[in-house]
Design a protein around this motif. Structure first.
Motif, short mmCIF file in Angstrom:
data_model
loop_
_atom_site.label_atom_id
_atom_site.label_comp_id
_atom_site.label_asym_id
_atom_site.label_seq_id
_atom_site.Cartn_x
_atom_site.Cartn_y
_atom_site.Cartn_z
N GLY A 229 0.75 -1.46 0.06
CA GLY A 229 -0.46 0.18 0.41
C GLY A 229 0.73 1.36 0.05
N GLU A 230 0.13 2.02 -0.24
CA GLU A 230 0.73 3.89 -0.34
C GLU A 230 0.22 4.25 0.07
OE1 GLU A 230 1.76 4.37 -4.82
OE2 GLU A 230 3.07 3.04 -4.63
N PHE A 231 0.22 5.80 1.23
CA PHE A 231 -0.66 6.59 1.40
C PHE A 231 -0.52 7.64 1.92
CE2 PHE A 231 -0.79 1.89 3.01
CZ PHE A 231 -1.63 1.48 3.29
N TRP A 232 -0.77 8.84 1.38
CA TRP A 232 -0.72 9.99 1.29
C TRP A 232 -1.10 10.59 2.31
CZ3 TRP A 232 2.16 11.87 -3.38
CH2 TRP A 232 2.20 11.13 -4.13
N VAL A 233 -0.37 10.89 3.64
CA VAL A 233 -0.73 11.72 4.72
C VAL A 233 -0.44 12.71 4.88
CG1 VAL A 233 -0.38 10.75 7.10
CG2 VAL A 233 0.14 9.14 5.75
N THR A 234 -2.28 13.25 4.38
CA THR A 234 -1.67 14.10 3.71
C THR A 234 -3.34 14.83 3.78
OG1 THR A 234 -2.64 13.72 1.11
CG2 THR A 234 -0.22 14.63 1.90
N TYR A 235 -3.90 16.23 3.90
CA TYR A 235 -5.93 16.65 3.47
C TYR A 235 -5.91 16.71 2.31
CZ TYR A 235 -5.90 16.88 8.62
OH TYR A 235 -5.60 17.61 10.32
N GLY A 236 -5.49 17.55 1.44
CA GLY A 236 -5.53 17.11 -0.01
C GLY A 236 -7.12 18.44 -0.51
N PRO A 237 -8.02 17.80 -0.77
CA PRO A 237 -8.48 19.33 -0.62
C PRO A 237 -9.31 19.47 0.38
CG PRO A 237 -10.08 16.86 -1.26
CD PRO A 237 -8.44 17.13 -0.93
N GLU A 238 -9.09 18.87 1.40
CA GLU A 238 -9.56 19.91 2.94
C GLU A 238 -8.57 20.55 3.80
OE1 GLU A 238 -10.44 16.50 5.79
OE2 GLU A 238 -10.98 15.00 4.45
N ALA A 239 -7.41 20.74 2.76
CA ALA A 239 -6.95 21.56 3.59
C ALA A 239 -6.98 22.69 3.57
CB ALA A 239 -5.09 20.85 3.49
N MET A 240 -6.56 23.42 4.54
CA MET A 240 -6.80 25.01 4.57
C MET A 240 -6.32 25.49 3.22
SD MET A 240 -4.52 26.57 7.67
CE MET A 240 -4.19 24.78 8.22
N ASP A 241 -7.06 27.19 3.07
CA ASP A 241 -6.66 27.58 1.23
C ASP A 241 -5.53 29.03 2.09
OD1 ASP A 241 -8.19 30.15 3.17
OD2 ASP A 241 -9.21 29.06 1.14
N ILE A 242 -4.85 29.43 1.16
CA ILE A 242 -3.93 30.22 2.10
C ILE A 242 -3.89 31.51 2.66
CG2 ILE A 242 -3.41 32.21 0.59
CD1 ILE A 242 -0.58 31.61 0.95
N GLU A 243 -5.46 32.00 2.71
CA GLU A 243 -6.24 32.94 3.33
C GLU A 243 -6.56 32.71 4.95
OE1 GLU A 243 -6.76 32.54 0.04
OE2 GLU A 243 -5.94 33.79 -0.80
N THR A 244 -6.69 31.80 4.59
CA THR A 244 -7.57 30.59 6.27
C THR A 244 -5.93 30.41 7.13
OG1 THR A 244 -9.24 29.22 5.28
CG2 THR A 244 -8.44 28.24 7.27
N CYS A 245 -5.06 30.12 6.84
CA CYS A 245 -4.13 29.95 7.51
C CYS A 245 -3.33 31.35 7.36
CB CYS A 245 -3.26 29.63 6.41
SG CYS A 245 -1.24 28.97 7.23
N LEU A 246 -3.51 32.50 7.15
CA LEU A 246 -3.02 33.07 7.34
C LEU A 246 -4.35 34.05 8.14
CD1 LEU A 246 -1.87 34.85 3.83
CD2 LEU A 246 -0.19 34.32 5.59
N GLU A 247 -5.06 33.95 8.21
CA GLU A 247 -6.17 34.67 9.33
C GLU A 247 -5.73 33.52 10.50
OE1 GLU A 247 -10.04 33.78 7.80
OE2 GLU A 247 -9.66 35.02 6.00
N LEU A 248 -5.35 32.50 10.77
CA LEU A 248 -5.26 32.12 11.67
C LEU A 248 -4.09 32.71 12.68
CD1 LEU A 248 -5.99 27.88 10.32
CD2 LEU A 248 -7.30 29.21 12.73
N LEU A 249 -2.82 32.94 11.98
CA LEU A 249 -2.43 33.84 11.84
C LEU A 249 -2.42 34.67 12.41
CD1 LEU A 249 1.19 33.27 9.36
CD2 LEU A 249 0.88 32.05 11.72
N VAL A 250 -2.64 36.17 11.99
CA VAL A 250 -3.16 36.87 12.68
C VAL A 250 -4.59 36.72 14.70
CG1 VAL A 250 -4.76 38.69 12.77
CG2 VAL A 250 -4.27 38.41 10.24
N LYS A 251 -4.92 35.51 13.85
CA LYS A 251 -5.66 35.28 15.13
C LYS A 251 -4.40 34.50 16.70
CE LYS A 251 -8.98 32.26 16.36
NZ LYS A 251 -9.25 30.92 17.22
N HIS A 252 -3.99 34.19 16.12
CA HIS A 252 -2.85 33.40 17.03
C HIS A 252 -1.98 34.95 17.71
CE1 HIS A 252 0.10 31.01 18.14
NE2 HIS A 252 1.11 31.99 17.89
N ALA A 253 -1.28 35.44 16.86
CA ALA A 253 -0.82 36.86 17.20
C ALA A 253 -1.71 37.94 18.45
CB ALA A 253 -0.09 37.42 16.11
N ALA A 254 -2.70 37.81 17.98
CA ALA A 254 -3.68 38.37 18.97
C ALA A 254 -4.33 37.83 20.31
CB ALA A 254 -5.39 38.88 18.01
#
Ligand SMILES: NC(=O)c1ccc[n+]([C@@H]2O[C@H](COP(=O)([O-])OP(=O)(O)OC[C@H]3O[C@@H](n4cnc5c(N)ncnc54)[C@H](OP(=O)(O)O)[C@@H]3O)[C@@H](O)[C@H]2O)c1
Length: 338
Positions: A229-254
Motif C-alpha cells: 500500500g501507498e498512503f498519502w498522509v495529507t489533507y488533500g482537498p480538505e487542507a486549508m487555503d492560504i487565506e485561512t492560514c493567514l487568518e489563523l496567524l493573525v488570530k494567534h498573534a492577537a
C-alpha cells in the motif's frame, strides 16, 4: 493480529520516530519496538535500543549482532533519513538511498515487512506532474532521494508499504513535537510580521498534518499486518487555503497581544526575479523556501494527493480539523520552541 510483533524503528530519535514511540506507549498493546539510535538520545524508548548507522554496512553492527537482530525483527519502520533541504544530491545518497538499500537487505534476511517514511512531495516529481519542478527548487534533491528510495523498495520484492506525509506539525491534541518543524518556524517568522510579501502560487492548499496521525496510521498498518500500500498522509482537498492560514496567524498573534498586519500574497509565477534576491539574507532565505514549497504544491496540482479517507476507514485515524491542529501547534511552538 494475534502474535506480538517486534519492530525495528530506524530514525527513532527523529520527530517521527519519537512520535511513533509515544503513540505506541499510549496504546499499551502495541508491538515491541527496538529503537535504532544514531547520534541523538531517544527519551521515549521504553524497550531495547540498538545503535545503528544506516550509512555503514550491517548498520555498523558486527556480524553476530546483525544476525541476532534480523532473527528477532519482523517489521521495520524505516524513518531514518537526511531531512534537511537544499543540500547537493550526493549528500542524500548515503543515508536516504543506500540506507534504504541496507534496510531492504536487512528485511530480506529477517523476513520482515518494511514501512517506509517517504514524502508527499514526491508528487511534484511524478511523470504526471502538470508542471515541471524547477531544477534549483530547494526541495528537489531531497525529494528525488526519497523517490529513488521508493523505487528501490518497489524493485526489491520485499513486502512493504510507503507512507507519504506532507509537512508535519505537532501532536493534534497538545501540539507537542520533539523539534521545531519548518511549518512552525515559518509561521513564527510570518506571525512576527517579518515578511514583506508572501510568494505563493494561486489556489494552492496549505497542507499540514499532525504527527500523531502519521504515527497512528503506521501502527495501524502493523496491527493489521499490512504489507502493501501507498498512503498519502495529507489533507488533500480538505487542507486549508492560504487565506485561512493567514487568518489563523493573525488570530494567534492577537492571542499573544500582537497586532499582525498581513503582507500581500504575491503570485509566485509573476514575481520579479529580483524581488526576493534584493531582500536581506534572512528574509531572502525564508521567502525562497516559501516560494519553493509553494512550487512543490503547484507541481503536485495545487492540492496534494491524499489517502486520508482510507486512513480513517482502515486504521481508525481520528477526524482532526487541520485549522484547530495548526493553532494548537502554533501555541505549543510559541510556549516551548521559541
Ligand atoms: N517531519 C516531517 O515533516 C516529514 C514530512 C515528510 C516526510 N518525512 C520523512 O519522515 C522521516 C522521518 O522524518 P523526521 O522528521 O523524523 O526526521 P528527523 O527529525 O530529521 O530525524 C531523522 C532521523 O534519522 C536519523 N539518522 C540520520 N542519519 C542517520 C544515519 N546515518 N544512521 C542512522 N540514523 C540516522 C537521525 O538520527 P540522529 O538524530 O540520532 O542522528 C534521526 O533519528 C524522514 O525520512 C522524512 O523524509 C518527514
Amino acid at each position: 493480529m494475534s502474535a506480538r510483533r517486534t519492530v525495528l524503528l530506524t530514525g527513532a530519535s527523529g520527530v517521527v520516530g519519537r512520535s511513533v514511540l509515544c503513540e505506541n506507549a499510549r496504546d499499551g498493546e502495541g508491538p515491541r519496538v527496538i529503537a535504532a539510535s544514531h547520534s541523538a538520545p531517544v527519551p521515549e524508548a521504553t524497550g531495547p535500543t540498538v545503535r545503528c548507522d544506516m550509512t555503514a554496512d550491517r548498520f555498523g553492527l558486527d556480524a553476530d549482532s546483525y544476525a541476532a537482530l534480523a532473527g528477532e525483527v519482523d517489521v521495520v519502520i524505516h524513518s531514518a533519513g537526511l531531512t534537511e533541504w537544499g543540500l547537493p544530491a550526493e549528500r542524500y545518497e548515503p543515508i536516504n538511498i543506500e540506507g534504504t538499500r541496507r534496510v531492504i537487505d536487512f528485511a530480506r534476511q529477517a523476513g520482515a515487512t518494511v514501512h517506509f517514511m517517504s514524502t508527499a512531495f514526491v508528487a511534484a516529481l511524478a511523470e504526471t506532474a502538470p508542471v515541471e519542478l524547477c531544477a534549483d527548487n530547494v526541495c528537489r534533491n531531497y525529494i528525488r532521494s526519497k523517490q529513488r528510495a521508493e523505487q528501490l523498495l518497489r524493485d526489491s520484492g520485499v513486502p512493504h508499504t510507503v507512507f507519504r506525509p506532507t509537512n508535519l506539525i505537532g501532536d493534534s491534541s497538545t501540539g507537542w513535537t520533539s523539534q521545531g518543524q519548518i511549518v512552525q518556524l515559518m509561521s513564527d517568522w510570518l506571525g512576527r510580521g517579518r515578511a514583506p510579501f508572501i510568494p505563493a502560487h494561486p489556489g494552492i492548499r496549505m497542507d499540514f498534518v499532525p504527527q500523531d496521525l502519521l504515527s497512528r496510521a503506521v501502527l495501524g498498518a502493523i496491527e493489521l499486518g499490512d504489507d502493501q500500500g501507498e498512503f498519502w498522509v495529507t489533507y488533500g482537498p480538505e487542507a486549508m487555503d492560504i487565506e485561512t492560514c493567514l487568518e489563523l496567524l493573525v488570530k494567534h498573534a492577537a492571542e499573544r497581544g500582537r497586532t499582525l498586519s498581513l503582507p500581500p500574497v504575491v503570485n509566485a509565477d509573476e514575481l520579479d526575479p529580483d524581488a526576493i534576491a534584493s531582500t536581506a539574507p534572512m528574509t531572502r532565505s525564508y521567502l525562497s523556501v516559501l516560494r519553493d514549497v509553494s512550487e512543490v504544491t503547484r507541481c503536485s496540482g495545487g492540492v496534494l494527493p491524499t489517502s486520508m479517507p482510507e486512513l480513517r476507514e482502515r486504521y481508525g485515524i481520528r477526524h482532526v480539523d487541520d485549522t484547530a491542529a495548526y493553532l494548537t501547534s502554533l501555541e505549543y511552538a510559541a510556549a516551548h520552541l521559541g
